[in-house]
Design an enzyme around this catalytic site. Structure first.
Site, PDB file in Angstrom:
ATOM      1  N   LYS A 137     -29.403 -20.417  23.106  1.00  0.00           N
ATOM      2  CA  LYS A 137     -27.633 -19.832  23.761  1.00  0.00           C
ATOM      3  C   LYS A 137     -27.460 -18.693  24.219  1.00  0.00           C
ATOM      4  O   LYS A 137     -28.220 -17.341  23.535  1.00  0.00           O
ATOM      5  CB  LYS A 137     -26.142 -19.852  22.622  1.00  0.00           C
ATOM      6  CG  LYS A 137     -25.152 -19.829  23.371  1.00  0.00           C
ATOM      7  CD  LYS A 137     -23.942 -20.461  22.567  1.00  0.00           C
ATOM      8  CE  LYS A 137     -22.709 -20.265  22.837  1.00  0.00           C
ATOM      9  NZ  LYS A 137     -21.564 -21.024  21.215  1.00  0.00           N
ATOM     10  N   SER A 156     -17.959 -25.094  18.328  1.00  0.00           N
ATOM     11  CA  SER A 156     -19.430 -25.116  19.284  1.00  0.00           C
ATOM     12  C   SER A 156     -20.111 -25.462  19.278  1.00  0.00           C
ATOM     13  O   SER A 156     -21.588 -25.765  20.309  1.00  0.00           O
ATOM     14  CB  SER A 156     -19.172 -23.481  20.049  1.00  0.00           C
ATOM     15  OG  SER A 156     -17.915 -23.553  20.426  1.00  0.00           O
ATOM     16  N   SER A 170     -19.038 -24.803  22.975  1.00  0.00           N
ATOM     17  CA  SER A 170     -19.216 -23.884  23.934  1.00  0.00           C
ATOM     18  C   SER A 170     -20.482 -23.137  24.342  1.00  0.00           C
ATOM     19  O   SER A 170     -20.735 -23.356  25.307  1.00  0.00           O
ATOM     20  CB  SER A 170     -18.183 -22.438  23.874  1.00  0.00           C
ATOM     21  OG  SER A 170     -19.271 -21.820  22.459  1.00  0.00           O
TER      22      SER A 170
HETATM   23  N1  GLN Z   1     -13.175 -24.222  21.155  1.00  0.00           N
HETATM   24  C1  GLN Z   1     -13.128 -23.654  20.180  1.00  0.00           C
HETATM   25  C2  GLN Z   1     -12.716 -22.025  20.966  1.00  0.00           C
HETATM   26  O1  GLN Z   1     -12.608 -22.400  21.960  1.00  0.00           O
HETATM   27  C3  GLN Z   1     -14.228 -23.147  19.127  1.00  0.00           C
HETATM   28  C4  GLN Z   1     -15.229 -22.289  20.597  1.00  0.00           C
HETATM   29  C5  GLN Z   1     -16.257 -21.996  19.500  1.00  0.00           C
HETATM   30  O2  GLN Z   1     -16.817 -22.530  18.388  1.00  0.00           O
HETATM   31  N2  GLN Z   1     -17.520 -21.024  20.231  1.00  0.00           N
HETATM   32  O3  GLN Z   1     -12.524 -21.042  20.247  1.00  0.00           O
END
Ligand code: GLN
EC number: 6.3.5.7
Length: 483
Positions: free
Chosen positions: A76, A175, A151
């Site tokens: 990532k 995410s 994400s």
């Molecule tokens: N959807 C959550 C956020 O927007 C989690 C994102 C994540 O785990 N990086 O913060």
């Protein structure tokens, strides 16, 4: 060859059926051919990949072995990779080449992995759809009109489309698990402190945790083995021995106590997903598990608490991007204030700016007690709920998400609607617990995930349960048409 799992690749390499160099070339060609449909990569690292593959082949020829020796993966794009662009999905870091490798990256490289590239992601890991990336949205290989989740949507789409067997990802509020659910993968968010955050660009430091995304629990075990462990460079890393995750996959589920929280099945959950979750429960009962209804009474407060704490930490973490030290700088600043304003205004996208504003507000004098402190108290209550539940059960089971992957753009005008989709995943981050999502069926041709949560450092238990489930079901073997 692109259908092989990490476990199968390790066997194929050991049996000299193919070399890591051959496999790497096949996958790089596949990425070049198919990724334009998905946009799952921000950078390809062909040269590095071929160099690492050749080196792995030499190490094997010299008698070395290891489940990750010669295994192609991707990172990532928030894991720092020395000399390679590490963008975090943001224009702010479009020109940033990391001066060092993240601990996860160097540990995996030492184990012999081959880095094919850096995967697309929501900007600074903020999002649940992978639509906030400066490099454009990622598409779901199961239906190109739908989001892959976020994400870590780039890692998920690439692995689901068989562009590579596994990838690293991070999970601050879901995410790893949510994109795993949306793309029919297995993904594990480890216990907070299990995997080093050193060199992982911070979103919300008390919640962020790196982990594996792969097609099977067995592959998650293999990749986690290479990622986990104490790191003196990360002050929140925990000095606990790392068990042999692969060796633990075959434990019997006889007598395993599974807690199913009654709050998970309220309004908001797609009834078709509820049914698939019930099916997965039946499957685990056949394997000897015992089901018990439990309660997590403070779950309803978790989303508001998370969406105060995460932005608060983000507003602090992202203050380092000021147009001076590194990252994007505006043209011809008139004075210092203009430099800050325009560099940050141009470098950050809308979602990131929204979070910085919410976070700075929640931390400001007068509002700190009302919002931030209150959210921290809720965080403790959420953790306490889990602690009492784990006095009675060994794991907790439920849906990973209330709905399957939505259409691209469907939630763009309503950020809160997207935040609400995190209802089942964020509690594990607030409590620091490990969680895993695995394939459990399909709704309208879109994958559905079942989530398992365990007590601290019981990643092995999650992987064991998921592996046994996967030996008896075939959801995880389904391949998206066209890939
Ligand atoms: N959807 C959550 C956020 O927007 C989690 C994102 C994540 O785990 N990086 O913060």
């Amino acid at each position: 060859m692109h259908q092989l799992t990490l476990a199968e690749i390790a066997r194929g390499l050991a049996d000299k059926k193919f070399s890591s160099e051959e496999l790497t070339k096949v996958l790089l060609a596949r990425i070049t051919q198919l990724d334009p449909q998905l946009n799952s990569f921000i950078s390809l690292t062909e040269e590095l990949a071929l160099e690492q593959a050749k080196a792995a082949d030499v190490r094997r020829a010299n008698g070395e072995s290891g489940a990750l020796l010669g295994a192609p993966i991707a990172h990532k794009d928030l894991f720092c990779t020395q000399g390679i662009r590490t963008s975090c999905g943001s224009r702010m870091l479009d020109n940033f080449k990391a001066p060092y490798d993240a601990t996860v990256v160097s540990k995996l490289a030492a184990a012999g992995t081959v880095t094919l590239g850096k995967t697309n992601m929501d900007e600074f890991a903020m999002g649940s759809a992978n639509e906030s990336s400066w490099y454009g949205a990622v598409k779901n290989p199961w239906n190109l009109e739908h989001v892959p989740g976020g994400s870590s949507g780039g890692s998920a789409a690439a692995v689901a489309a068989r562009l590579l067997p596994a990838a690293t990802a991070t999970d601050t509020g879901g995410s790893i698990r949510q994109p795993a659910a949306f793309t029919n993968l297995t993904g594990l968010k480890p216990t907070y402190g299990r995997v080093s955050r050193w060199g992982m660009i911070a979103y919300a430091s008390s919640l962020d945790q790196g982990g594996p995304l792969a097609r099977t629990a067995e592959d998650c075990a293999i990749l986690l083995q290479g990622m986990a462990g104490f790191d003196p460079n990360d002050s929140t890393s925990i000095d606990e021995p790392v068990p042999d995750y692969t060796a633990g996959l075959n434990g019997s589920l006889q007598g395993l106590r599974i807690g199913v929280p009654k709050e998970y099945f309220g309004a908001g959950l797609d009834p078709r997903i509820a049914e698939l979750i019930q099916n997965s429960i039946k499957e685990l009962q056949k394997l000897g598990a015992v089901i018990k209804e439990i309660s997590l009474p403070n779950m309803q407060h978790a989303i508001p608490a998370y969406y105060v704490i995460a932005p608060a930490e983000a507003s602090s973490n992202l203050s380092r991007f000021d147009g001076v030290r590194f990252g994007h700088r505006c043209e011809d600043p008139k004075n210092l204030e203009d430099l800050y304003k325009r560099s940050r205004g141009e470098g950050f996208g809308a979602e990131v700016q929204r979070r910085i504003m919410v976070g700075a507000y929640a931390l400001s004098a007068g509002y700190y007690d009302a919002y931030y402190l209150k959210a921290q108290k809720i965080r403790r209550l959420v953790k306490n709920d889990f602690m009492s539940a784990f006095n009675e059960v060994d794991i907790i089971l439920g849906p990973t998400t209330p709905n399957p992957a939505w259409k691209l753009g469907a939630k763009n005008s309503d950020p809160v609607a997207a935040y609400l989709e995190d209802v089942y995943t964020i509690t594990a981050n607030l409590a620091g617990l490990p969680g895993l999502s695995m394939p459990a069926g399909f709704v309208d041709g879109l994958p559905v995930g079942v989530q398992l949560l365990a007590p601290y450092f019981q990643e092995g238990r999650l992987l064991n349960v998921a592996h046994q489930y996967q030996l008896n079901t075939d959801w995880h073997t389904r391949t998206p048409t066209g890939f």
